[in-house]
Design a protein around this motif. Structure first.
Motif, short mmCIF file in Angstrom:
data_model
loop_
_atom_site.label_atom_id
_atom_site.label_comp_id
_atom_site.label_asym_id
_atom_site.label_seq_id
_atom_site.Cartn_x
_atom_site.Cartn_y
_atom_site.Cartn_z
N THR A 72 47.92 2.53 -29.78
CA THR A 72 49.25 2.74 -30.36
C THR A 72 50.32 2.28 -29.38
O THR A 72 50.23 2.57 -28.18
N THR A 73 51.31 1.59 -29.90
CA THR A 73 52.41 1.09 -29.09
C THR A 73 53.72 1.31 -29.83
O THR A 73 53.81 1.03 -31.03
N THR A 74 54.72 1.81 -29.13
CA THR A 74 56.05 1.91 -29.71
C THR A 74 57.01 1.07 -28.88
O THR A 74 57.09 1.24 -27.66
N ILE A 75 57.72 0.18 -29.55
CA ILE A 75 58.70 -0.69 -28.90
C ILE A 75 60.08 -0.13 -29.20
O ILE A 75 60.56 -0.21 -30.34
N TYR A 76 60.71 0.48 -28.20
CA TYR A 76 62.05 1.04 -28.37
C TYR A 76 63.08 -0.04 -27.99
O TYR A 76 63.34 -0.27 -26.81
N PHE A 86 54.69 9.42 -35.76
CA PHE A 86 53.80 8.51 -35.04
C PHE A 86 53.34 9.11 -33.72
O PHE A 86 52.15 9.07 -33.37
N ARG A 87 54.27 9.72 -32.98
CA ARG A 87 53.89 10.33 -31.70
C ARG A 87 52.97 11.52 -31.91
O ARG A 87 52.12 11.80 -31.07
N SER A 88 53.15 12.21 -33.02
CA SER A 88 52.27 13.34 -33.33
C SER A 88 50.85 12.89 -33.65
O SER A 88 49.88 13.57 -33.30
N THR A 89 50.73 11.76 -34.33
CA THR A 89 49.40 11.28 -34.72
C THR A 89 48.70 10.47 -33.64
O THR A 89 47.48 10.24 -33.73
N LYS A 109 48.39 -3.84 -24.35
CA LYS A 109 48.17 -2.53 -24.97
C LYS A 109 49.08 -1.46 -24.38
O LYS A 109 48.77 -0.26 -24.41
N ARG A 110 50.21 -1.89 -23.88
CA ARG A 110 51.17 -0.95 -23.31
C ARG A 110 51.60 0.06 -24.38
O ARG A 110 51.88 -0.30 -25.51
N ARG A 111 51.66 1.33 -24.03
CA ARG A 111 51.95 2.37 -25.00
C ARG A 111 53.41 2.37 -25.47
O ARG A 111 53.68 2.67 -26.64
N LYS A 114 64.61 7.00 -38.72
CA LYS A 114 63.83 6.45 -37.60
C LYS A 114 63.23 7.57 -36.75
O LYS A 114 62.10 7.45 -36.27
N SER A 115 63.98 8.65 -36.57
CA SER A 115 63.46 9.79 -35.82
C SER A 115 62.28 10.42 -36.53
O SER A 115 61.31 10.86 -35.89
N ALA A 116 62.35 10.47 -37.85
CA ALA A 116 61.26 11.07 -38.63
C ALA A 116 59.95 10.33 -38.39
O ALA A 116 58.92 10.94 -38.11
N PHE A 117 60.01 8.99 -38.49
CA PHE A 117 58.75 8.25 -38.29
C PHE A 117 58.32 8.26 -36.82
O PHE A 117 57.13 8.33 -36.52
N ASP A 118 59.28 8.20 -35.91
CA ASP A 118 58.93 8.24 -34.49
C ASP A 118 58.19 9.53 -34.16
O ASP A 118 57.18 9.52 -33.45
N THR A 119 58.66 10.65 -34.70
CA THR A 119 57.99 11.93 -34.47
C THR A 119 56.61 11.95 -35.12
O THR A 119 55.64 12.42 -34.52
#
Length: 283
Positions: A204-208, A190-193, A245-247, A183-188
């Protein structure tokens, strides 16, 4: 909303969806949902059933997807289903080819498919596949999917919604090495892109999310009495992000957990091994 204990009410609160805004936002749009046959994916599909949208539901269980399609199309949405195990290269390639048959492109992607595994590292010494299969679905699959469909999203200035976990912001826990690393791999990634995607008009939206009471957590006995968010509540958070559209979304209390992870890291590093040794002695 589901029935919560008092503790769960405090931890998760309530959420209100403006259905008029949601319906307006999704009118005529195409929404791809992975991991759609159970848990959060299933709940978000049914929540969007009253919108005039086109839902593309992807999961491994074709029979369940067929039932969902029949149910949802009795309401307002149109549904396409595609059976695929996203870890399988050939099935992924067929899915990508299918998605590129839509001349109108894609408007939203809910990256929800995933796998969780709780296992001691000493129980995985001869189970390298625990790590390869977890990375396959939680990291490589969404990367491959997005690399292919970003042009379809760019065409419509669409939105990518990634379903992640609060563990990304806290001290890693024992027994969860495979899951948390993937999960950390994809989170990183995604945040990088994100800056590049945002520059082309893709939101882009990430739901933690905290622990959610889905079939994925059933194998872990200790979670049966642990406070957990309902899939309906999680789906509501996701749906609301489609028009706001909350990030990012995080529970209100995560900031305190983050500070605790920083302030008490050294304490945790001393006490955790002792606690694990004691637990082992009591077996």
């Amino acid at each position: 909303m589901p029935k919560y204990t008092l503790k769960e009410k405090v931890l998760f609160g309530s959420i209100h969806i403006n259905m008029k805004k949601l319906e307006k936002e999704l009118q005529g749009k195409t929404v791809l949902i992975t991991g759609a046959s159970s848990g959060i994916g299933e709940r978000i599909a049914y929540l969007l059933a009253d919108t005039e949208s086109h839902l593309i539901l992807v999961a491994r269980r074709e029979e369940k997807l067929s039932v969902m399609k029949e149910d949802i199309e009795k309401r307002a949405a149109q549904v396409s289903i595609f059976r695929a195990d996203l870890r399988n290269h050939e099935e992924m390639e067929r899915l990508l080819a299918f998605l590129h048959t839509f001349p109108q492109g894609l408007d939203m992607v809910v990256n929800n498919a995933g796998i969780s595994i709780r296992r001691s590292i000493f129980e995985s010494l001869d189970r390298f596949h625990d790590f390869t299969r977890t990375m396959a679905i939680n990291y490589f699959a969404p990367v491959q999917l997005l690399l292919s469909i970003i042009p379809l999203l760019q065409k419509n200035k669409g939105q990518i919604i990634n379903i992640s976990t609060i563990n990304m912001w806290m001290i890693p826990f024992p027994y969860w090495a495979a899951y948390q690393a993937s999960k950390s791999a994809f989170d990183t990634w995604f945040r990088s892109t994100e800056p590049e995607l945002n520059a082309t008009g893709i939101s882009t939206t990430t739901i933690y999310l905290p622990l959610v009471r889905t079939p994925m957590i059933l194998p872990t006995a200790s979670y049966r009495s642990t406070p957990a968010m309902s899939p309906v509540h999680a789906a509501s958070i996701i749906a609301k992000s489609m028009y706001t559209k909350r990030r990012t979304y995080t529970p209100w209390w995560l900031v305190f957990a983050q500070w605790g992870s920083i302030l008490f890291r050294s304490v945790w590093q001393r006490l955790a091994p002792a606690g694990l040794r004691k637990k082992g002695d009591n077996k």
